[in-house]
Write a protein that holds these residues in place. Structure first.
Motif, PDB file in Angstrom:
ATOM      1  N   ALA A   1       0.833  -1.202   0.000  1.00 57.76           N
ATOM      2  CA  ALA A   1       0.000   0.000   0.000  1.00 57.76           C
ATOM      3  C   ALA A   1       0.870   1.255   0.000  1.00 57.76           C
ATOM      4  O   ALA A   1       0.549   2.235  -0.682  1.00 57.76           O
ATOM      5  CB  ALA A   1      -0.932  -0.005   1.201  1.00 57.76           C
ATOM      6  N   ALA A   2       1.971   1.213   0.746  1.00 55.40           N
ATOM      7  CA  ALA A   2       2.880   2.366   0.760  1.00 55.40           C
ATOM      8  C   ALA A   2       3.542   2.549  -0.600  1.00 55.40           C
ATOM      9  O   ALA A   2       3.724   3.678  -1.070  1.00 55.40           O
ATOM     10  CB  ALA A   2       3.926   2.191   1.843  1.00 55.40           C
ATOM     11  N   ALA A   3       3.899   1.451  -1.261  1.00 52.63           N
ATOM     12  CA  ALA A   3       4.519   1.549  -2.590  1.00 52.63           C
ATOM     13  C   ALA A   3       3.514   2.068  -3.610  1.00 52.63           C
ATOM     14  O   ALA A   3       3.865   2.855  -4.494  1.00 52.63           O
ATOM     15  CB  ALA A   3       5.054   0.187  -3.009  1.00 52.63           C
ATOM     16  N   ASP A   4       2.253   1.651  -3.513  1.00 56.06           N
ATOM     17  CA  ASP A   4       1.228   2.156  -4.422  1.00 56.06           C
ATOM     18  C   ASP A   4       0.988   3.643  -4.206  1.00 56.06           C
ATOM     19  O   ASP A   4       0.800   4.389  -5.157  1.00 56.06           O
ATOM     20  CB  ASP A   4      -0.080   1.387  -4.225  1.00 56.06           C
ATOM     21  CG  ASP A   4       0.006  -0.038  -4.755  1.00 56.06           C
ATOM     22  OD1 ASP A   4       0.937  -0.317  -5.543  1.00 56.06           O
ATOM     23  OD2 ASP A   4      -0.841  -0.862  -4.365  1.00 56.06           O
ATOM     24  N   ALA A   5       1.010   4.074  -2.957  1.00 56.20           N
ATOM     25  CA  ALA A   5       0.805   5.495  -2.670  1.00 56.20           C
ATOM     26  C   ALA A   5       1.959   6.326  -3.205  1.00 56.20           C
ATOM     27  O   ALA A   5       1.761   7.430  -3.708  1.00 56.20           O
ATOM     28  CB  ALA A   5       0.645   5.700  -1.169  1.00 56.20           C
ATOM     29  N   ALA A   6       3.175   5.786  -3.126  1.00 55.26           N
ATOM     30  CA  ALA A   6       4.337   6.529  -3.623  1.00 55.26           C
ATOM     31  C   ALA A   6       4.330   6.596  -5.145  1.00 55.26           C
ATOM     32  O   ALA A   6       4.725   7.606  -5.731  1.00 55.26           O
ATOM     33  CB  ALA A   6       5.623   5.879  -3.133  1.00 55.26           C
TER      34      ALA A   6
END
Length: 95
Positions: free
Chosen positions: A68-73
């Motif tokens: 989820a953090a990678a998708d947000a970035a």
């Protein structure tokens, strides 16, 4: 695994019943027998046997949070959280 747990609790219950109905037995002894030979060991075994499942669940939550953090970035326009390098060309003096 649950079959073993149920069987062990049944055996401990039967031991407690035998303790309570014996001529020299007591109800307090039966309760302690059930707790010490039945509930205590079964709770420990179930807790220890559940450790791999809890670890897999924790790792899955961590992987989901990282994804989820990678998708947000990657959803940001420049693909990251940093400012664009050299947005304006530097001014140089002529020699």
């Amino acid at each position: 695994m649950y079959l073993i747990v149920i069987a062990w609790i049944y055996v401990a219950l039967m031991m407690a019943v035998a303790e309570a109905t014996h001529a020299n037995g007591s109800v307090l002894g039966a309760i302690l027998t059930f707790l010490m030979y039945g509930v205590g060991p079964v709770a420990l075994v179930v807790y220890l046997m559940g450790h791999p499942g809890r670890r897999r669940a924790r790792q899955a939550r961590e992987a989901q949070a990282a994804a989820a953090a990678a998708d947000a970035a990657s959803a940001q326009p420049d693909g990251g959280g940093e400012a664009a390098a050299h947005a304006v060309a530097p001014v140089r003096k002529e020699p």
